[in-house]
Design a protein around this motif. Structure first.
Motif, PDB file in Angstrom:
ATOM      1  N   VAL A 168      91.085  88.195  63.019  1.00  0.00           N
ATOM      2  CA  VAL A 168      90.236  88.198  62.293  1.00  0.00           C
ATOM      3  C   VAL A 168      90.732  88.332  61.145  1.00  0.00           C
ATOM      4  N   ALA A 169      90.382  87.695  59.870  1.00  0.00           N
ATOM      5  CA  ALA A 169      90.930  87.955  58.405  1.00  0.00           C
ATOM      6  C   ALA A 169      89.712  88.894  57.710  1.00  0.00           C
ATOM      7  N   THR A 170      89.720  89.607  56.468  1.00  0.00           N
ATOM      8  CA  THR A 170      89.301  90.020  56.353  1.00  0.00           C
ATOM      9  C   THR A 170      89.833  90.551  54.356  1.00  0.00           C
ATOM     10  N   HIS A 171      88.834  90.515  53.214  1.00  0.00           N
ATOM     11  CA  HIS A 171      89.631  90.760  52.325  1.00  0.00           C
ATOM     12  C   HIS A 171      89.024  92.669  51.487  1.00  0.00           C
ATOM     13  N   PRO A 172      89.693  93.189  51.787  1.00  0.00           N
ATOM     14  CA  PRO A 172      90.025  94.090  50.860  1.00  0.00           C
ATOM     15  C   PRO A 172      88.827  93.871  49.190  1.00  0.00           C
TER      16      PRO A 172
END
Length: 345
Positions: A87-91
């Motif tokens: 799963v991609a996630t953005h800080p």
């Protein structure tokens, strides 16, 4: 080597009828309808698993018609039985505490098949709209936030009393009560060209996605660059007493002959010139995985030989390309002994 499959989403693959129809349907309110994007992605990912792919990456595009990555990934985890769900996630958009809790949840739901891809972000409007003004103009500060983000998640997954006093995130010792299945923690993947970003990956992440020139005509030069970069990142990780794995993203064009493959690659280049989002699908041409099934298989084998542990693949049209790869290329890759026999069904 493991083989990965990009979950087909509007900003990831070149425009095609099934995606366009799903986007149109998603833009309209209504009840009692089966979500077309979910149906398409679920079919594609299940077929990829049946062909023997090991991982699927669910990318995140907040400004766009894509489904939220965490929710779509959970649906795909429930539709599969073996594939790792990355799963991609953005800080800057979600707090690390929330991400750690969702990650642990998905790891348990999937039976230990969850992993995470850190995407530092390049689109100011996206970070500002969905992160409530979270865009940082200074690249150094963006990487500092990414570093704290990864540190915080690792601590929440592995420590009983996680502490962090950072500029962007704080942990006060409160333990995450829900534990992931995987030990010591689910793997974290990331890509970065910056020195601070590479240091964060070397110290805290598990796999670095290599970089290359996006021109498919530069395959030989990219091969040499990747070989050098892998050696450098191995040395960097060793300074922290760690070892890294190495991944790469690639668009595959399997054709009857090289001429047709080049024609399709040029069409994708022209599509990618439309805007930055369209470029996402075109830039993966630089891996040079185009030509006959024999050429594609040999180049995958070469990447395995120089140290690539995972190749994330995308196709166009998605299902046609996936099926051709599964029936024509996958057996040849398997015969070269770079892909474990039990990874292919």
């Amino acid at each position: 080597m493991r083989l990965g499959f990009w979950t087909p989403l509007p900003h990831i693959v070149q425009s095609e009828p099934a995606i366009e129809a799903a986007v149109q349907a998603a833009s309209k309110r209504g009840l009692g309808q089966t979500d077309e994007l979910l149906s398409f992605t679920r079919q594609a990912v299940k077929e990829a698993e049946a062909y023997g792919f090991d991982v699927t990456l669910v990318a995140e595009r907040w400004l766009g018609p894509d489904h939220a990555s965490w929710i779509l990934a959970t649906a795909l985890a429930c539709a599969t039985s073996r594939m790792e769900i990355m799963v991609a996630t953005h800080p800057g958009i979600l707090a690390p505490q929330a991400v750690a809790k969702m990650g642990a949840t998905l790891d348990r739901i999937s039976g230990g098949r969850f992993s995470m891809n850190i995407v530092n972000g390049w689109w100011p409007e996206e970070l500002n709209v969905f992160g409530n003004g979270a865009w940082l103009e200074d690249p150094g500060q963006r990487y500092k936030r990414m570093d704290e983000f990864v540190r915080a998640i690792r601590a929440l997954w592995t420590e009983e009393a996680p502490l962090l006093q950072g500029e962007y995130f704080t942990l006060d010792g409160t333990e995450l009560p829900l534990k992931p299945v995987r030990s010591p923690s689910p793997p974290i993947y990331a890509a970065s060209r910056s020195e601070p970003g590479k240091n964060t990956i070397a110290e805290f992440c598990d796999c670095w996605f290599v970089e290359y020139d996006t021109d498919f005509r530069k395959y030989e030069g990219n091969l040499g660059k990747i070989r050098v970069d892998i050696a450098e990142m191995r040395d960097r990780a060793a300074k922290f007493g760690r070892t890294l794995q190495f991944g790469m993203s690639a668009h595959v064009i399997c054709a009857d002959d090289a001429t047709d493959a080049v024609r399709q690659a040029v069409e994708l280049e022209e599509y990618g010139a439309r805007n930055r989002v369209a470029l996402t699908s075109a830039k993966a041409l630089g891996a040079g995985l185009l030509g006959t099934a024999e050429t594609v298989a040999e180049r995958i084998d070469t990447y395995a030989e120089i140290g690539i542990d995972l190749i994330m693949l995308r196709f166009h049209p998605t299902l046609d390309g996936l099926r051709r790869f599964g029936t024509e290329v996958m057996p040849k890759v398997r015969s070269l002994n770079r892909v474990p026999v039990d990874a292919v069904v």
